[in-house]
Each structure stands twice: as C-alpha cells, then as structure tokens.
Design a protein around this motif. Sequence first.
Motif, PDB file in Angstrom:
ATOM      1  N   LEU A   4     -50.286 -12.171 -18.960  1.00  0.00           N
ATOM      2  CA  LEU A   4     -50.291 -13.581 -19.325  1.00  0.00           C
ATOM      3  C   LEU A   4     -48.862 -14.102 -19.345  1.00  0.00           C
ATOM      4  O   LEU A   4     -47.984 -13.487 -19.953  1.00  0.00           O
ATOM      5  CB  LEU A   4     -50.946 -13.782 -20.694  1.00  0.00           C
ATOM      6  N   ARG A   5     -48.658 -15.270 -18.689  1.00  0.00           N
ATOM      7  CA  ARG A   5     -47.328 -15.872 -18.638  1.00  0.00           C
ATOM      8  C   ARG A   5     -47.431 -17.371 -18.918  1.00  0.00           C
ATOM      9  O   ARG A   5     -48.416 -17.997 -18.566  1.00  0.00           O
ATOM     10  CB  ARG A   5     -46.690 -15.666 -17.265  1.00  0.00           C
ATOM     11  N   TYR A   6     -46.396 -17.923 -19.525  1.00  0.00           N
ATOM     12  CA  TYR A   6     -46.289 -19.365 -19.720  1.00  0.00           C
ATOM     13  C   TYR A   6     -44.849 -19.691 -20.074  1.00  0.00           C
ATOM     14  O   TYR A   6     -44.098 -18.834 -20.538  1.00  0.00           O
ATOM     15  CB  TYR A   6     -47.249 -19.884 -20.785  1.00  0.00           C
ATOM     16  N   ASP A   7     -44.461 -20.963 -19.836  1.00  0.00           N
ATOM     17  CA  ASP A   7     -43.088 -21.356 -20.108  1.00  0.00           C
ATOM     18  C   ASP A   7     -42.949 -21.932 -21.518  1.00  0.00           C
ATOM     19  O   ASP A   7     -43.915 -22.003 -22.277  1.00  0.00           O
ATOM     20  CB  ASP A   7     -42.576 -22.322 -19.032  1.00  0.00           C
ATOM     21  N   MET A  59     -58.577 -27.518 -22.836  1.00  0.00           N
ATOM     22  CA  MET A  59     -58.731 -27.246 -21.399  1.00  0.00           C
ATOM     23  C   MET A  59     -57.393 -26.680 -20.927  1.00  0.00           C
ATOM     24  O   MET A  59     -56.337 -27.116 -21.406  1.00  0.00           O
ATOM     25  CB  MET A  59     -59.026 -28.520 -20.606  1.00  0.00           C
ATOM     26  N   ALA A  60     -57.434 -25.744 -20.015  1.00  0.00           N
ATOM     27  CA  ALA A  60     -56.197 -25.179 -19.488  1.00  0.00           C
ATOM     28  C   ALA A  60     -56.289 -25.066 -17.973  1.00  0.00           C
ATOM     29  O   ALA A  60     -57.338 -24.752 -17.424  1.00  0.00           O
ATOM     30  CB  ALA A  60     -55.933 -23.801 -20.093  1.00  0.00           C
ATOM     31  N   VAL A  61     -55.173 -25.354 -17.318  1.00  0.00           N
ATOM     32  CA  VAL A  61     -55.037 -25.140 -15.886  1.00  0.00           C
ATOM     33  C   VAL A  61     -54.232 -23.857 -15.721  1.00  0.00           C
ATOM     34  O   VAL A  61     -53.158 -23.706 -16.318  1.00  0.00           O
ATOM     35  CB  VAL A  61     -54.328 -26.325 -15.197  1.00  0.00           C
ATOM     36  N   ILE A  74     -50.296 -19.890 -17.461  1.00  0.00           N
ATOM     37  CA  ILE A  74     -50.821 -21.140 -18.001  1.00  0.00           C
ATOM     38  C   ILE A  74     -49.888 -22.260 -17.541  1.00  0.00           C
ATOM     39  O   ILE A  74     -48.703 -22.274 -17.889  1.00  0.00           O
ATOM     40  CB  ILE A  74     -50.899 -21.116 -19.542  1.00  0.00           C
ATOM     41  N   LEU A  75     -50.433 -23.183 -16.748  1.00  0.00           N
ATOM     42  CA  LEU A  75     -49.640 -24.299 -16.256  1.00  0.00           C
ATOM     43  C   LEU A  75     -49.699 -25.498 -17.196  1.00  0.00           C
ATOM     44  O   LEU A  75     -48.722 -26.227 -17.338  1.00  0.00           O
ATOM     45  CB  LEU A  75     -50.125 -24.729 -14.871  1.00  0.00           C
TER      46      LEU A  75
END
Length: 83
Positions: A4-7, A59-61, A74-75
């Motif tokens: 899992l990655r996100y900024d 909601m997640a893109v 996760i964008l």
Amino acid sequence: MYELRYDTTVKAVLDSLPQAARVELREAMIRVCKDPYATTVPYGVDDGMTRHLVLSHTMAVLLITHIPAKAVRILQVTHLQIR
C-alpha cells in the motif's frame, strides 16, 4: 500481497476522516492489498490499473501496478457526507 502506497496529501485526508470512516477504509484496504481486482471496480475505462473502491463512508481512486513491484497506490479519497 500488494504493498500500500500514498503521498502526504492523501495521508492528511486519511488522518482527517471520522473514526468510523478510517476504520472502514483501513479494513477495506487490507482486503484490497490481498486481491485488488476482486474488491474494487474499474474507474472509467477499464485499463486494468485504475480502480474504484466505494464504501459507505468513503470512495477511493486506486492505481494498481505490477512493475517494478506489486503495489496499490491511493490516488484520491473522498469522504461521503452522510446526512
């Protein structure tokens, strides 16, 4: 298993979610990292990479990648205001 990655922007949104939304999203992301295609739907045109996760609070893109490593990024996360 996918990583899992996100900024930092997404992290700020995740940290600002109400408790119920955070718990629901965290549990869903565990399932997504195990099998992203069984737990999400295509986002727009089915390119096999951009996916949509719709829950009762959020909601997640997501972007699913296989090279260089298997990852779910996760964008965007949107909190659904329940009235």
